[in-house]
Write a protein that holds these residues in place. Structure first.
Motif, PDB file in Angstrom:
ATOM      1  N   LEU A  88       1.948  -6.945  -2.648  1.00 21.09           N
ATOM      2  CA  LEU A  88       2.688  -6.140  -1.687  1.00 21.09           C
ATOM      3  C   LEU A  88       1.699  -5.552  -0.699  1.00 21.09           C
ATOM      4  CD1 LEU A  88       5.293  -4.604  -0.734  1.00 21.09           C
ATOM      5  CD2 LEU A  88       4.581  -2.755  -2.286  1.00 21.09           C
ATOM      6  N   GLY A  89       2.017  -5.659   0.583  1.00 22.12           N
ATOM      7  CA  GLY A  89       1.236  -4.989   1.604  1.00 22.12           C
ATOM      8  C   GLY A  89       1.971  -3.749   2.074  1.00 22.12           C
ATOM      9  N   ILE A  90       1.211  -2.702   2.357  1.00 21.21           N
ATOM     10  CA  ILE A  90       1.804  -1.518   2.982  1.00 21.21           C
ATOM     11  C   ILE A  90       1.022  -1.217   4.257  1.00 21.21           C
ATOM     12  CG2 ILE A  90       2.729  -0.520   0.866  1.00 21.21           C
ATOM     13  CD1 ILE A  90       0.332   1.427   0.868  1.00 21.21           C
ATOM     14  N   ASP A  91       1.732  -0.780   5.269  1.00 20.65           N
ATOM     15  CA  ASP A  91       1.109  -0.433   6.541  1.00 20.65           C
ATOM     16  C   ASP A  91       2.035   0.515   7.269  1.00 20.65           C
ATOM     17  OD1 ASP A  91      -1.367  -2.128   8.150  1.00 20.65           O
ATOM     18  OD2 ASP A  91      -0.158  -0.738   9.318  1.00 20.65           O
ATOM     19  N   ALA A 107       5.923  -6.897   2.557  1.00 20.68           N
ATOM     20  CA  ALA A 107       5.289  -5.690   3.082  1.00 20.68           C
ATOM     21  C   ALA A 107       6.323  -4.599   3.297  1.00 20.68           C
ATOM     22  CB  ALA A 107       4.570  -5.989   4.404  1.00 20.68           C
ATOM     23  N   LEU A 108       5.863  -3.354   3.167  1.00 23.33           N
ATOM     24  CA  LEU A 108       6.684  -2.181   3.407  1.00 23.33           C
ATOM     25  C   LEU A 108       6.033  -1.307   4.466  1.00 23.33           C
ATOM     26  CD1 LEU A 108       7.657  -0.986  -0.198  1.00 23.33           C
ATOM     27  CD2 LEU A 108       9.104  -2.209   1.443  1.00 23.33           C
ATOM     28  N   LEU A 109       6.862  -0.656   5.254  1.00 23.03           N
ATOM     29  CA  LEU A 109       6.390   0.327   6.228  1.00 23.03           C
ATOM     30  C   LEU A 109       6.173   1.630   5.467  1.00 23.03           C
ATOM     31  CD1 LEU A 109       5.896   0.776   9.309  1.00 23.03           C
ATOM     32  CD2 LEU A 109       8.250   1.637   9.410  1.00 23.03           C
ATOM     33  N   ARG A 110       4.937   1.850   5.050  1.00 26.34           N
ATOM     34  CA  ARG A 110       4.661   2.966   4.156  1.00 26.34           C
ATOM     35  C   ARG A 110       3.205   3.384   4.245  1.00 26.34           C
ATOM     36  NH1 ARG A 110       7.899   3.530  -0.466  1.00 26.34           N
ATOM     37  NH2 ARG A 110       9.332   2.244   0.759  1.00 26.34           N
TER      38      ARG A 110
END
Length: 230
Positions: A88-91, A107-110
């Motif tokens: 999982l990518g977070i950015d 990916a999550l906006l986090r």
């Protein structure tokens, strides 16, 4: 640093138009701009390309479910997914999340300082491409990552590249700049050499397991000190 204090700094990336513009085009120029005029070039082209040999050395060290903190356009997340490894990518940049998903990654906006899925169960976490600088306080960041990981998990992080002093330990206010005139909001950032990274890691409850250099980039793998692990 408390978690709420770090959130506005992390969110600065989401309002930095030069960053989104560079990600959409896949190329720079893009810089971190300090108030005294100093500019640090950011390697947008490499971030938007396929993983290189240095990246592959990081990918080969990942074990189990992996969290890429500040995943950018997602080259590592998508590569891990291609290897069949849960990742999982977070950015905090919507454009970074969009590109990661378009490349086949999740990916999550986090922000890392916000609640995350699978907290306490990730087996590997990544802080690559200068992301040890997130929030401008490496000890606070490393402490947070230790809590996100499984007690037996590992963190792979990257210090300042070869040619930069080992004891570099810089904390400053910066903004993103395209080298022409467009710029984002100001936020705190840090840069550390390997010696400074070791000090901050020890202060945050980590023990160094391995270190290596590849293509001028310097990496370290950390595990939680037993007395610090949950």
């Amino acid at each position: 640093m408390s978690v709420p204090v770090a959130l506005p700094a992390a969110r600065a990336w989401s309002t930095a138009d030069p960053y989104a513009t560079a990600l959409r085009s896949g190329r720079g120029p893009l810089f971190l701009h300090r108030s005294d005029g100093w500019l640090l070039p950011l390697d947008i082209e490499r971030w938007c390309a396929e993983p290189d040999m240095a990246d592959r050395s990081v990918l080969s060290a990942c074990q189990g479910p992996t969290l890429d903190i500040g995943c950018g356009p997602g080259r590592l997340v998508s590569a891990l997914a291609g290897q069949g490894l849960p990742a999982l990518g977070i950015d905090v940049s919507p454009e970074a999340v969009r590109r990661t998903r378009a490349a086949g990654g999740t990916a999550l906006l986090r922000s890392v300082f916000e609640p995350l899925p699978r907290e306490g169960r990730w087996r590997t976490a990544l802080l690559i491409d200068g992301n040890i600088g997130i929030g401008g306080d490496p000890v606070a960041l490393l402490t947070r990552v230790r809590r996100v990981l499984h007690p037996l998990g590992r963190l792979i992080t990257e210090s300042a590249p070869c040619g930069i002093a080992d004891d570099l330990d810089e904390h400053s206010e910066v903004r993103l700049h395209d080298g022409v005139g467009a710029h984002g909001v100001t936020f705190p950032w840090a840069r550390v050499g390997p010696a400074a990274l070791n000090r901050h890691a020890a202060a945050a409850g980590w023990v160094r397991e391995a270190a290596w250099t590849m293509e001028g980039r310097r990496f370290v793998r950390l595990r939680a000190r037993r007395s610090a692990a949950r």
